[in-house]
Design an enzyme around this catalytic site. Structure first.
Site, mmCIF file in Angstrom:
data_model
loop_
_atom_site.group_PDB
_atom_site.id
_atom_site.type_symbol
_atom_site.label_atom_id
_atom_site.label_comp_id
_atom_site.label_asym_id
_atom_site.label_seq_id
_atom_site.Cartn_x
_atom_site.Cartn_y
_atom_site.Cartn_z
ATOM 1 C CG HIS A 158 -2.127 -0.783 1.148
ATOM 2 N ND1 HIS A 158 -3.203 -0.387 0.415
ATOM 3 C CD2 HIS A 158 -2.459 -1.962 1.714
ATOM 4 C CE1 HIS A 158 -4.164 -1.294 0.521
ATOM 5 N NE2 HIS A 158 -3.732 -2.262 1.296
ATOM 6 N N GLY A 163 -3.979 2.050 -6.846
ATOM 7 C CA GLY A 163 -4.482 1.222 -7.935
ATOM 8 C C GLY A 163 -3.893 1.560 -9.297
ATOM 9 N NE ARG A 261 -20.349 3.269 -15.219
ATOM 10 C CZ ARG A 261 -19.554 2.251 -15.553
ATOM 11 N NH1 ARG A 261 -20.053 1.041 -15.691
ATOM 12 N NH2 ARG A 261 -18.258 2.428 -15.729
ATOM 13 C CG ASP A 292 -6.179 9.294 -9.497
ATOM 14 O OD1 ASP A 292 -5.371 10.222 -9.282
ATOM 15 O OD2 ASP A 292 -5.925 8.352 -10.266
ATOM 16 C CB SER A 385 -14.717 3.146 -7.486
ATOM 17 O OG SER A 385 -15.068 3.057 -8.855
ATOM 18 C CG ASP A 395 -1.492 -12.255 -23.301
ATOM 19 O OD1 ASP A 395 -0.958 -13.259 -22.793
ATOM 20 O OD2 ASP A 395 -1.678 -12.128 -24.529
#
Length: 449
Positions: A158, A163, A261, A292, A385, A395
């Site tokens: 952290h 994120g 949203r 953010d 969120s 990938d």
């Protein structure tokens, strides 16, 4: 489900390019973060490309290259001699452990990937009571399933990354694994969030950092902390979300953009938790989340800034009025909290944190790695969120993941909003609540849309 995972080997991965030992500045925004890791799982089905590669070798070689760019992640934290529970970062190149494991379980056994305790076995465990300078800043585990699929369980400190920064690191790691490009190096100077002009002073209301409300009549939160919790993983379709947005914006006063949203769904969850918990009308309740501020500063932070650039945000109300008023009223309170995230507000927040005598109050572990800290459960809610984050497309050369999600890191009231991997505007809501409150919450969650 019960699952046994056997760790077969441990590999220490160091940066491909050696650097001199050096200390790196840790700013006040990083200092209040937990001395713990954010756990995430990436699940991959069996495929010919996966079968044709040595997955752990691919991860090791590519991680070594990624750590040459993100070299602070190969270092260790240590307690600052200045005290105040502050930490220093020592870029020592000690490396990152990758654990190689296997299990008789299959990916299908996890069904909808609800982040239950069973998932914990897919993520390396950490003894936070160990000396701080012995705890890696990144931990990884590759687990092979009997079905031929694999899981990458990942934990990133952290203190080191929020994120967006963590996902930037993972994205570049996958590029090295695939031999793809272009590579986007991180901006590592953490002083970029602070201002050198001592003549400027910024207004900041420290009320947002106050201790969360407690249940009426309770002397402390210990009784609530002890109650068993359950986790649910609840899908919300685009149609359901748009219905909530329509209700939230119904009768909205004033010009400007409608409720988002996030503002609509968060308001809905906040109201449902208060109803399910059976609060008294006068019960104070807080909704906590982070925003953010990379693009809120003037000038904005440099592109690919690596660190923490999140500010704590709080919306408050009484449960009685929260439930008596329409959902738009709760959305408005969330919007008002979001609108406080300005250059002035963020600068004041950072200046306030920098002057604190002790930053340990904001962490969930004390300086010896034992649980402590404020309680954001009943009567409160904490929402994280992941909407808007580049979660998918990890990938490593054997195809995209079939699932990305949090580990079992919840407490009563902790909630994740996770965009559906199909990109169709749907969300998944992972929420932890006391077992006694979960049935009523699930009923309210869908019935009140």
């Amino acid at each position: 489900m019960e699952m046994v995972v056997n760790v077969k080997a441990t590999h220490i991965v160091r940066p491909a390019e050696a650097r001199p030992d050096e200390s790196m500045y840790i700013n006040s925004c990083d200092q209040i973060k937990d001395i713990a890791h954010t756990p995430t799982i990436y699940l991959y089905n069996h495929s010919p490309s996966l079968e044709a590669t040595n997955a752990v070798t691919v991860l090791k070689d590519s991680l070594s290259k990624a750590l040459a760019l993100f070299y602070p992640l190969a270092g260790r934290l240590r307690w600052s001699e200045a005290g105040g529970s502050r930490v220093e970062l020592h870029c020592s190149g000690q490396g990152v452990p990758i654990f190689e494991a296997e299990t008789d379980a299959a990916i299908a056994d996890f069904e909808d990937f609800t982040p239950t305790k069973a998932i914990q076995a897919l993520i390396p465990s950490v003894d936070y009571t160990a000396p701080l300078d012995q705890i890696p800043l990144v931990i990884a585990q590759l687990t092979r399933f009997r079905c031929g699929g694999v899981c990458l369980g990942l934990g990133i400190s952290h203190v080191m990354a929020d994120g967006p920064s963590a996902l930037h690191f993972v994205t570049e790691w996958t590029k090295f694994a695939r031999g793809a490009g272009p590579i986007a190096p991180p901006f590592l100077d953490r002083k970029a969030v602070e201002i050198d002009d001592e003549s400027r002073r910024f207004e900041f209301d420290p009320a947002v950092l106050r201790r969360p409300p407690q249940l009426i009549g309770a002397e402390d939160s210990l009784e609530q902390r002890r109650k068993p919790i359950a986790v649910a993983f609840l899908p919300l379709s685009k149609v359901q979300i748009e219905k909530l947005r329509g209700k939230a914006n119904l009768g909205r006063v004033g010009a400007g953009r409608g409720y988002s949203r996030f503002e609509s769904v968060a308001a809905h969850i906040w109201r449902c938790t208060s109803e399910a918990r059976g609060h008294a009308a006068e019960q104070q309740t807080s909704l906590h989340f982070v925003a953010d501020f990379r693009n809120k500063l003037n000038p904005p932070l440099p592109k690919n800034y690596f660190g923490n650039a999140l500010i704590r945000v709080e919306a408050t109300d009484k449960s009685g009025s929260l439930l008596a008023e329409p959902i738009g009223a709760a959305s408005r309170k969330i919007r008002e909290a979001v609108e406080k995230v300005t250059d002035e507000g963020v600068r004041g927040y950072l200046e306030y944190l920098k002057k604190l005598e002790d930053v340990g109050r904001f962490r969930s572990l004390d300086n010896n790695g034992r649980p402590k800290g404020d309680f954001y459960g009943n009567p409160n809610l904490a929402i994280i969120s992941w909407v808007g984050l580049p979660l998918y497309g990890t990938d490593f050369g054997w195809g995209n993941e079939i699932h990305v999600g949090p580990g079992p890191m919840g407490f009563d009231g902790k909630t994740f909003l996770i965009p559906d991997r199909e990109g169709d505007g749907a969300l998944n809501v992972a929420i932890w609540l006391q077992e006694d409150h979960m049935p009523a919450f699930k009923k309210c969650f869908y019935h009140n849309i």
